[in-house]
Write a protein that holds these residues in place. Sequence first.
Motif: not given
Length: 194
Positions: A14-17, A24-27, A172-175
């Motif tokens: 699970f992504f908790v936020s 959507l980006e994480v997914k 991105s930093h997230r990527y």
Amino acid sequence: MKVEEDMRQSFDLFFVSSNYHKYLEVKEILHSFGINIKFFKYDLEEIQSNSLKEIAFKKAADAFKKCKKPIIIEDDGLFIDSLCGFPGQYSSFVFKTIGNKGILQLLKKNRKAKFVSIISFCNDKISKSFEGKIEGNISKIQNGKSWGYDPIFIPLNMNKTFAELNKKNKLSHRYKSLKKFSNWYLHMMKSCDQ
Ligand code: IMP
């Protein structure tokens, strides 16, 4: 059948936020690495600290307590050189208060900045964090429509903001933090299978 379902459920991640844009980006990014996640919408409390890592660890522990399944959370921020790293760990608050307009008014010649993302994983045994960074510059005006600081952040060696780029999720930093997480997670899942 019941056993198989239980097995599959025990591998749910699970992504908790409370931030649907982030989800959507994480997914999308994790899907490109072969990992599927579910959204657990929850507004996690943030401790006051100068360290994103420390904030992320605490958020991950709280998220696991709440969700009771393996989770990941993200803590991130925009760090602007000429403002000694501000807004940094206060990025969320600053965006809600002075916003992009206020940030643009504070900047003069030096527009260097970086985005930092910490992804933290937590289950009943493990707590682990992964960091990703991207250097860039703050634009002179807002360009493009998107969420958060995307309309004012131009990655290094590019001439478009995150909001204007259609390949944000590939650089991105997230990527970068999710790529590190994925390598570790898939390796761990593989060794659990053996
Ligand atoms: P937090 O990690 O939820 O505390 O939020 C950090 C804040 O930084 C977010 O609310 C956004 O305003 C901003 N932010 C973080 N990552 C991004 C991004 O990729 N694009 C735009 N804004 C971002």
